[in-house]
Scaffold this active site. Structure first.
Site, mmCIF file in Angstrom:
data_model
loop_
_atom_site.group_PDB
_atom_site.id
_atom_site.type_symbol
_atom_site.label_atom_id
_atom_site.label_comp_id
_atom_site.label_asym_id
_atom_site.label_seq_id
_atom_site.Cartn_x
_atom_site.Cartn_y
_atom_site.Cartn_z
ATOM 1 N N ARG B 297 1.035 -0.991 0.133
ATOM 2 C CA ARG B 297 -0.060 -0.006 -0.012
ATOM 3 C C ARG B 297 0.751 0.967 -0.198
ATOM 4 O O ARG B 297 0.297 2.268 -0.707
ATOM 5 C CB ARG B 297 -0.970 0.029 1.191
ATOM 6 C CG ARG B 297 -1.774 -0.819 1.383
ATOM 7 C CD ARG B 297 -2.930 -0.410 2.287
ATOM 8 N NE ARG B 297 -4.045 -1.939 1.832
ATOM 9 C CZ ARG B 297 -5.482 -2.322 2.609
ATOM 10 N NH1 ARG B 297 -5.202 -2.279 3.827
ATOM 11 N NH2 ARG B 297 -5.953 -2.988 2.312
ATOM 12 N N TYR B 438 -6.237 -0.749 -6.642
ATOM 13 C CA TYR B 438 -5.307 -2.136 -6.225
ATOM 14 C C TYR B 438 -4.678 -2.397 -4.861
ATOM 15 O O TYR B 438 -4.742 -1.432 -4.662
ATOM 16 C CB TYR B 438 -4.374 -2.599 -7.330
ATOM 17 C CG TYR B 438 -3.376 -2.192 -8.199
ATOM 18 C CD1 TYR B 438 -2.521 -1.303 -7.530
ATOM 19 C CD2 TYR B 438 -3.040 -2.832 -9.008
ATOM 20 C CE1 TYR B 438 -1.643 -0.836 -7.695
ATOM 21 C CE2 TYR B 438 -1.788 -2.124 -9.723
ATOM 22 C CZ TYR B 438 -1.307 -1.177 -8.840
ATOM 23 O OH TYR B 438 0.068 -0.293 -9.405
ATOM 24 N N GLU B 439 -4.438 -3.220 -4.817
ATOM 25 C CA GLU B 439 -4.206 -3.143 -2.996
ATOM 26 C C GLU B 439 -5.325 -2.329 -1.550
ATOM 27 O O GLU B 439 -4.635 -1.693 -0.978
ATOM 28 C CB GLU B 439 -2.946 -2.197 -2.495
ATOM 29 C CG GLU B 439 -1.533 -2.712 -3.395
ATOM 30 C CD GLU B 439 -1.761 -4.611 -3.239
ATOM 31 O OE1 GLU B 439 -1.742 -4.674 -1.906
ATOM 32 O OE2 GLU B 439 -0.952 -5.247 -3.493
ATOM 33 N N GLY B 440 -6.230 -1.909 -2.139
ATOM 34 C CA GLY B 440 -7.436 -2.108 -1.014
ATOM 35 C C GLY B 440 -7.505 -0.078 -2.366
ATOM 36 O O GLY B 440 -7.074 -0.080 -2.187
ATOM 37 N N GLN B 445 -9.361 2.137 2.237
ATOM 38 C CA GLN B 445 -7.915 2.977 2.388
ATOM 39 C C GLN B 445 -8.951 3.743 4.746
ATOM 40 O O GLN B 445 -8.197 4.224 5.047
ATOM 41 C CB GLN B 445 -6.747 3.837 1.951
ATOM 42 C CG GLN B 445 -6.564 3.003 1.047
ATOM 43 C CD GLN B 445 -5.568 1.890 0.424
ATOM 44 O OE1 GLN B 445 -5.320 1.941 2.284
ATOM 45 N NE2 GLN B 445 -5.700 0.813 0.654
#
Lengths: 601, 601
Positions: B297, B438-440, B445
């Site tokens: 992230r 992506y990655e949340g 977040q």
């Protein structure tokens, strides 16, 4: 993804906000009675949903292609265009005596919106034809009108707009294409034009190019540009087609989006000169082209609304289907459709609020064009025309800027799937990206808003519109006092008042400093445009809130939804207005960033 | 378009804002002396500019391709990756005893930024490997560490992160992949994983997949997920490669952007089961994966900064070259380069201000990670860790959201040319679009920011950071009083104070209502995240303004430019903070839009 035309909202805006009834009472618009208008919109919806919308994805995957000077459009486009012609859709707002339907602009506008929501690439061809018709109707000779306009109105032929050259984009003073008189009333045209939308295609039997060029000895700059008709096929006096003209499509562009719309590089006069015919007088070409451009600018703003609505519908459908995560309020133990999650609701509401506000503003603007055209009183006509002209750059700039944001939110709602092309959400994000650029970038719209539309009359029209906003605030305040009002009317009033005040400050700032500190004023021109869109969008949503409230009993879900959307608009979009206003008026007197040498960038 | 690493700004941020000197004084970071750091950054710049950056356009035009289970990466990628490995670039922040360089995160971060600015698609491979290294270092057994980590640090092998399944994206509770114990300590893994970045490729001899799966009888939901190592090729005890494991790449995605990065669908266990090895304990997989995810992230936030800077550089170069229109202030009679036009300056300044602010915030966050890792005092470590953890979702969400806006402005500055793919500006617009997903996603977040990072400690860390902001306001006030100050310090102070107050109000609102009105709080979670980014970005720009002012004499153009950019940030970006804050705290108690049934959408 199928498209469902938002007929209810369109009719609500026409009837409650744009004054359709009053317009239908104006001379020439007698046909625009509510039932007729509803029938036209429903039929347009059917055609666009069934015939045009399914070709949108096809166009993205199988773009128009070029070979040996010829352009083959996306499979299905030519057939759909024939149906478009047969349905008489090109003629909706055009003169009855030349084959059109003579309906007001306020009725043509939803039809254009639906066509664009269905398929931006497809809709561009009629969009340019509309502009050519308006330019010829205003500046063409009777012979030119008789020869070209009926075939453009029918859709047998299509039109194009040839301004841009490699060195001349926003700056038309740099146009180099030349036109040499032949002594017989015709000219030979030589030059290269780029970014010509539907400059070559296989959907109609002839293409009528309107071309900016310079005659020998013409003054430099924009005052030496003339406008010419250069048909792809020469036209005999009886309207039949003659020889192929000396204009060649030498390539089409490889673009980020609207891939089905062929963007042509046109070469004029490589084989002796393309035959052209002067429109109106020499050196007044830019003035005539502006007629076409204003028509196209308004329509491009409507493109923004169309693509935004399509992206919204796509995202809603996905959000109702996709199951992921439990609700944050603990109302279910299982994962639910993501539309139940507050942030997804926020994104969808943002998309819808922007779309509905810009739709309402566009139709209201169109209604001023109709009143400018048909009101009995000359002073009234002039007043409506000035309001329409004031609103055009705001509508064009704001509706297109918001459409990019809306399309981007549409991708976001899809999560990882949004980034996969097969999902379809990404196409709107790519397609929408052109809208703030062509027919005048947002900066060009903002320059127009500042210069011609605000400074020239000392802010009079702007202030007049703001007075109407204040009137709506008073109506909100009155409604807010009622026992059953709830908080929505006061919330809207508060944000609308703050936004109007901010916009009024900016208008004063622009008028006061345009001459003394033009750099500061033009640095704030795009923010001024966006602020105007946000505040005037808030104004029409406030009016929508009041109208929906009055009609609540008739269709409770629709009207409650309208009030909810307006309320969201007030808290989440209109609330940004004071900050934008502050950032504009703060830029004065050689700000550090504005003053610094460009080498520092 | 070539890339020039912003070395001066990077060193300025490291030295003036991120406290590099203090970090170099911490045990284990002795090598991070200013001269060494400068040398590392300059060498990284050279490598990325010369080797990696030229492959960016190639990757877009010749994406990775799939055939019969094998992925062929873009021509040139494998060779460049060999150079990356030979240069030891994978090892910059990793343990010296396992082959890394042991440099602090604050030094690795600019290297990662440059790699991403050069080529987002290429940079993704090392990005995932970094995450795998961190997860194995924290949760792997000594044997696992010894076997896998040195080869990951060297870059001989690469790592992946296997979370997503068709039904399980943001919601990992829905993971279905299963792992069956074989009695010999190994497991057989069965299932389908999608969106696996570099899940298959030809750049390294082995790929170490870290895979979330359920063991038999594991609890439902996220508490029943375990983490497994599933190497593409099984590994003998001496580290040499054995048989091909039962994991197959069945396809790769057709994406909007980052086309060179292969996004794989991986099928585990179609031929008897893929051999996997449990990491740490059963059912603690999500916790371990979070280590990897937090690393990734942070890195994805840095991707946003990288692509924003590249888009900015591309736009500046064009704006200096493209001649169009006379200046609005009449300072020239001829058309000038468009960078002289105030609106182009505004757009470029917006791009630069966002990029520099998010860079500064990222490096400051990284410095807290380093202090959390190496400070002598345990309480101090905990405090820095909490600050770092608070900043990660803000940095990830805000840097990526701004990168889309910046890339879009980059297209706009190019006008019509921006829409033509050959120009290159459109690639950044397409590539950047994945970063908020992506990655949340940004919503994920924001949930993290609200839940784990704000509500859990009653807003204590947030308030602590805001106290530091207030301290900077006092320094600005003191500086503003001097006779030579000019207006910039007071302008910054005013906007920073208003932004801080707005953010403080929001933190109070979030803490107060998270339990009683979770829907309202989570509807404002993404705005809260963006507000935090804007205000904390303003804080670091304010500190930059003061530091640049103090050093003005040393490099006058650089420092004056920094002050100008900070001043622009204050007036044009930070000024939006109060409006956002208002929109969040207004959403309470069943707002009409939030309460309405989803069928109305």
């Amino acid at each position: 993804m199928s498209y469902q035309a938002p007929i209810k909202d369109m009719l609500f805006v026409l009837n409650e906000l744009a004054g359709l009834e009053d317009i239908a009472a104006l001379p020439g618009f007698e046909d625009a009675q509510p039932e007729t208008v509803q029938a036209v919109i429903e039929e347009s919806a059917r055609f666009n949903q069934e015939v045009v919308a399914p070709l949108n994805v096809t166009g993205d995957r199988e773009p128009s292609s070029w070979r040996d000077g010829a352009v083959t459009t996306t499979p299905g486009f030519a057939a759909a265009f024939r149906q478009f012609v047969e349905g008489g859709w090109q003629g909706v707002p055009h003169a009855v005596d030349l084959g059109g339907q003579g309906l007001p602009k306020v009725v043509a506008t939803p039809c254009i919106e639906m066509l664009n929501a269905a398929n931006l690439s497809f809709a561009l061809c009629p969009l340019l034809t509309d502009g050519a018709i308006e330019a010829l109707m205003t500046a063409g000779s009777d012979t030119q009108k008789a020869l070209y306009v009926p075939r453009l109105i029918s859709g047998e032929w299509t039109g194009t707009m040839n301004l841009t050259e490699p060195q001349a984009g926003s700056d038309l003073a740099l146009v180099r294409t030349r036109a040499e008189p032949q002594g017989d009333g015709s000219y030979k045209v030589f030059g290269t034009k780029i970014f010509i939308t539907y400059g070559e295609h296989d959907m109609a039997e002839n293409i009528v190019h309107l071309v900016l060029a310079r005659t020998p000895g013409a003054p430099e700059g924009v005052k030496g540009i003339s406008l010419f008709i250069v048909p792809k096929f020469l036209v005999h006096e009886d309207g039949s087609l003659g020889a192929r003209n000396d204009v060649q499509c030498v390539s089409i562009e490889h673009k980020l989006g609207i891939k089905a719309s062929p963007t042509a590089v046109l070469q004029y006069g490589d084989h002796g000169g393309a035959t052209g015919y002067l429109i109106g007088e020499e050196n007044r070409g830019l003035e005539y082209m502006f007629i076409m451009m204003n028509s196209a600018r308004f329509a491009v703003g409507v493109q923004g609304i169309g693509v935004a609505d399509r992206a919204y519908q796509h995202a809603v459908a996905y959000a109702k289907e996709r199951v992921q995560s439990r609700p944050v309020d603990g109302s279910a133990k299982q994962a639910v459709a993501i539309i139940h999650h507050p942030d997804v609701k926020r994104m969808l509401s943002t998309m819808r609020a922007y779309t509905e506000a810009s739709r309402a503003l566009a139709y209201v603007a169109a209604s001023h064009a109709d009143r400018a055209h048909a009101s009995a009183d000359a002073a009234e006509r002039a007043q409506h025309n000035a309001i329409y002209e004031y609103l055009v750059p705001i509508h064009k700039g704001w509706s297109t800027e918001m459409s990019i944001e809306v399309a981007s939110l549409g991708v976001q709602i899809h999560g990882g799937m949004g980034f996969i092309e097969e999902t379809g959400a990404a196409q709107y994000y790519r397609d929408a990206r052109i809208l703030t650029i062509y027919e005048g970038t947002t900066a060009i719209q903002a320059n127009d808003l500042v210069g011609r539309k605000t400074v020239r009359d000392g802010g009079a029209i702007a202030k007049g519109v703001l007075a109407a906003v204040a009137e709506t605030e008073r109506a909100l305040a009155a409604r807010a006092e009622a026992a059953d009002a709830g908080p929505v009317f006061e919330t809207m009033r508060k944000h609308l008042a703050a936004g109007r005040q901010g916009l009024a400050d900016v208008v004063d700032f622009v008028v006061a400093h345009a001459k003394s500190d033009p750099n500061a004023v033009f640095a704030g021109s795009v923010p001024y445009l966006k602020l105007s869109g946000i505040v005037l969008g808030g104004w029409v949503m406030a009016r929508a809130m009041l109208a929906a409230d009055a009609k609540r009993a008739e269709d409770p879900v629709f009207h409650a939804t309208k009030i909810a959307t307006a309320s969201f608009y007030a808290s989440h979009i209109l609330s940004q207005a004071p900050g934008i206003a502050a950032s504009i008026v703060e830029t004065v007197g050689g700000d550090a960033w504005l003053a610094q040498d460009v080498e520092a960038y």
